[in-house]
Write a protein that holds these residues in place. Structure first.
Motif, PDB file in Angstrom:
ATOM      1  N   THR A  28     -24.693   9.839   4.726  1.00  0.00           N
ATOM      2  CA  THR A  28     -24.168   9.839   6.092  1.00  0.00           C
ATOM      3  C   THR A  28     -24.545   8.547   6.824  1.00  0.00           C
ATOM      4  O   THR A  28     -23.720   7.892   7.443  1.00  0.00           O
ATOM      5  N   GLY A  29     -25.806   8.157   6.706  1.00  0.00           N
ATOM      6  CA  GLY A  29     -26.281   6.952   7.394  1.00  0.00           C
ATOM      7  C   GLY A  29     -25.600   5.703   6.882  1.00  0.00           C
ATOM      8  O   GLY A  29     -25.136   4.865   7.665  1.00  0.00           O
ATOM      9  N   LEU A  30     -25.494   5.576   5.560  1.00  0.00           N
ATOM     10  CA  LEU A  30     -24.855   4.381   4.982  1.00  0.00           C
ATOM     11  C   LEU A  30     -23.375   4.344   5.343  1.00  0.00           C
ATOM     12  O   LEU A  30     -22.821   3.292   5.655  1.00  0.00           O
ATOM     13  N   GLY A  31     -22.742   5.523   5.371  1.00  0.00           N
ATOM     14  CA  GLY A  31     -21.337   5.595   5.772  1.00  0.00           C
ATOM     15  C   GLY A  31     -21.144   5.167   7.212  1.00  0.00           C
ATOM     16  O   GLY A  31     -20.233   4.421   7.556  1.00  0.00           O
ATOM     17  N   ARG A  32     -22.039   5.652   8.081  1.00  0.00           N
ATOM     18  CA  ARG A  32     -21.927   5.301   9.508  1.00  0.00           C
ATOM     19  C   ARG A  32     -22.159   3.805   9.730  1.00  0.00           C
ATOM     20  O   ARG A  32     -21.665   3.220  10.694  1.00  0.00           O
ATOM     21  N   ALA A  33     -22.875   3.156   8.815  1.00  0.00           N
ATOM     22  CA  ALA A  33     -23.109   1.715   8.924  1.00  0.00           C
ATOM     23  C   ALA A  33     -21.937   0.927   8.326  1.00  0.00           C
ATOM     24  O   ALA A  33     -21.963  -0.304   8.286  1.00  0.00           O
ATOM     25  N   GLY A  34     -20.921   1.647   7.805  1.00  0.00           N
ATOM     26  CA  GLY A  34     -19.696   0.984   7.365  1.00  0.00           C
ATOM     27  C   GLY A  34     -19.399   1.060   5.890  1.00  0.00           C
ATOM     28  O   GLY A  34     -18.318   0.632   5.445  1.00  0.00           O
ATOM     29  N   ALA A  35     -20.316   1.620   5.083  1.00  0.00           N
ATOM     30  CA  ALA A  35     -20.086   1.639   3.631  1.00  0.00           C
ATOM     31  C   ALA A  35     -19.042   2.690   3.253  1.00  0.00           C
ATOM     32  O   ALA A  35     -18.969   3.764   3.863  1.00  0.00           O
ATOM     33  N   SER A  36     -18.256   2.361   2.204  1.00  0.00           N
ATOM     34  CA  SER A  36     -17.454   3.395   1.531  1.00  0.00           C
ATOM     35  C   SER A  36     -18.416   4.138   0.624  1.00  0.00           C
ATOM     36  O   SER A  36     -19.313   3.524   0.031  1.00  0.00           O
ATOM     37  N   LEU A  37     -18.230   5.460   0.513  1.00  0.00           N
ATOM     38  CA  LEU A  37     -19.223   6.274  -0.188  1.00  0.00           C
ATOM     39  C   LEU A  37     -18.678   6.864  -1.471  1.00  0.00           C
ATOM     40  O   LEU A  37     -17.519   7.285  -1.542  1.00  0.00           O
ATOM     41  N   VAL A  38     -19.541   6.885  -2.485  1.00  0.00           N
ATOM     42  CA  VAL A  38     -19.314   7.732  -3.658  1.00  0.00           C
ATOM     43  C   VAL A  38     -20.554   8.618  -3.748  1.00  0.00           C
ATOM     44  O   VAL A  38     -21.674   8.086  -3.829  1.00  0.00           O
ATOM     45  N   ILE A  39     -20.347   9.921  -3.660  1.00  0.00           N
ATOM     46  CA  ILE A  39     -21.514  10.806  -3.708  1.00  0.00           C
ATOM     47  C   ILE A  39     -21.512  11.575  -5.022  1.00  0.00           C
ATOM     48  O   ILE A  39     -20.475  11.995  -5.530  1.00  0.00           O
ATOM     49  N   ASN A  40     -22.682  11.702  -5.572  1.00  0.00           N
ATOM     50  CA  ASN A  40     -22.873  12.359  -6.877  1.00  0.00           C
ATOM     51  C   ASN A  40     -23.713  13.606  -6.726  1.00  0.00           C
ATOM     52  O   ASN A  40     -24.594  13.689  -5.863  1.00  0.00           O
ATOM     53  N   GLY A  41     -23.427  14.567  -7.586  1.00  0.00           N
ATOM     54  CA  GLY A  41     -24.255  15.758  -7.710  1.00  0.00           C
ATOM     55  C   GLY A  41     -23.830  16.437  -9.004  1.00  0.00           C
ATOM     56  O   GLY A  41     -22.849  16.006  -9.639  1.00  0.00           O
ATOM     57  N   ARG A  42     -24.535  17.479  -9.377  1.00  0.00           N
ATOM     58  CA  ARG A  42     -24.134  18.179 -10.612  1.00  0.00           C
ATOM     59  C   ARG A  42     -23.203  19.349 -10.306  1.00  0.00           C
ATOM     60  O   ARG A  42     -22.313  19.681 -11.081  1.00  0.00           O
ATOM     61  N   ASP A  43     -23.419  19.997  -9.138  1.00  0.00           N
ATOM     62  CA  ASP A  43     -22.656  21.198  -8.775  1.00  0.00           C
ATOM     63  C   ASP A  43     -21.392  20.777  -8.024  1.00  0.00           C
ATOM     64  O   ASP A  43     -21.455  20.309  -6.880  1.00  0.00           O
TER      65      ASP A  43
END
Ligand code: GCO
Ligand code: CA
Length: 255
Positions: A28-43
Motif C-alpha cells: 500500500t505504501g509503495l503504491g501510494r508513493a507511485g509504484a506499480s505493484l505486483v503482490i505475491n502470496g500462496r493463497d
C-alpha cells in the motif's frame, strides 16, 4: 530538496507475502508513493482479496501467486512478471512465518519450514530478480528482517536464527551486487499487531510485558513501516547499502 527524491513514479515493486499484515501495508505504501505493484502470496483467494482492496485505493496492482520456497516456480514467476508487466525495479522480501517452541523439543520439519520460508525464499527470489536488475544496472532489494535479527526471545529460536541470517544475507547481497548498481537493505520491525503475532497480541500477559519493554509503550502500527520502505525504495537511498533499519519503538535501544 525536492519531494521527488522519494517518488516511486514509473517504478514497479514486487512484494512477497503481501496478502495481509506487514506485506500488504508495504505494498500500500509503495503504491501510494507511485509504484506499480505486483503482490505475491500462496493463497490465491487471499491474494485476490488483497488486490481488490489495493485497486479500490486506486493503485495499479497485479496478483501473482507462487511459492517463494520453490526455486523453479519463483524463477518462472519472475520471468513472467518481467515479460507481462515489465521490469521489477523494487523487490520486497517479506514472506515469512513463525512457529514457537523451546529448542529442545523443536521438530526438524518445523525448523526446515521456517528456514525455507524466511531464508531460502529471500535467496531464491532475490537471485531471480537480480539476474534481471544487474543488466539494467539498477534495482532496490528490501529484505524484511526483524528485531530478532539482533536479539532472541524464549521459544522463537528457529525464527531468530532465520532473521539473523536475513541480516547477514542482506550484507552479502550488498557486497556482491552494489557494483552492479543495486542497493540491498533491510527493515527490522519490532512488535506489530499482525496475524503472525495474533497469539501474542491477544495474550494479556505478553501485551503488558511488551508495553513495558518498549520505550514507546505500545505495539507498532503496520502503516508505520511504510515511510522506511518508501525511503529505501527511492532515489533518496541510492548510496544506502547493506543496512538494517529497525522500526521498533526503541525496544532494541534499551535494556
Ligand atoms: C515473537 C514474535 C517476534 C516478532 C517479529 C518482529 O514471537 O516474539 O513473533 O518474532 O513478531 O520478530 O519482527
Ligand atoms: Ca499492470
Amino acid at each position: 530538496m525536492s519531494i521527488e527524491l522519494f517518488s516511486l513514479a514509473g517504478r514497479r515493486a514486487l512484494i512477497t507475502g503481501a496478502s495481509q499484515g506487514i506485506g500488504l501495508a508495504l505494498a500500500t505504501g509503495l503504491g501510494r508513493a507511485g509504484a506499480s505493484l505486483v503482490i505475491n502470496g500462496r493463497d490465491v483467494a487471499k491474494l485476490e482479496a488483497a488486490s481488490d482492496g489495493l485497486r479500490d485505493k486506486g493503485l495499479d496492482v497485479r496478483a501473482m501467486a507462487f511459492d517463494v520456497t520453490d526455486q523453479a516456480a519463483t524463477q518462472a514467476a519472475i520471468s513472467r512478471i518481467e515479460v507481462e508487466e515489465g521490469p521489477i525495479d523494487i523487490l520486497v522480501n517479506n514472506a515469512g512465518m513463525q512457529r514457537r517452541g523451546p529448542l529442545e523439543s523443536f521438530a526438524a520439519e518445523d525448523w526446515h519450514a521456517i528456514l525455507r520460508t524466511n531464508l531460502d525464499s529471500v535467496f531464491f527470489t532475490s537471485q531471480a530478480v537480480a539476474r534481471h536488475m544487474i543488466p539494467r544496472g539498477r534495482g532496490k532489494i528490501i529484505n524484511i528482517a526483524s528485531l530478532m535479527s539482533e536479539v532472541a526471545r524464549y521459544g522463537v529460536g528457529p525464527y531468530t536464527a532465520s532473521k539473523g541470517a536475513v541480516k547477514n544475507l542482506t550484507k552479502a547481497m550488498c557486497t556482491d551486487w552494489a557494483r552492479h548498481g543495486l542497493q540491498v537493505n533491510a527493515i527490522g520491525p519490532g512488535y506489530f499487531a499482525t496475524p503472525l503475532n495474533k497469539a501474542l497480541s491477544e495474550d494479556a500477559t505478553f501485551d503488558q510485558w511488551l508495553r513495558q519493554r518498549t520505550p514507546a509503550g505500545r505495539w507498532g502500527k503496520v502503516e508505520e513501516l511504510q515511510g522506511t520502505a518508501i525511503f529505501l525504495a527511492s532515489a533518496a537511498a541510492d548510496f544506502v547499502n547493506g543496512q538494517v533499519i529497525y522500526v521498533d519503538g526503541g525496544i532494541l535501544a534499551t535494556i
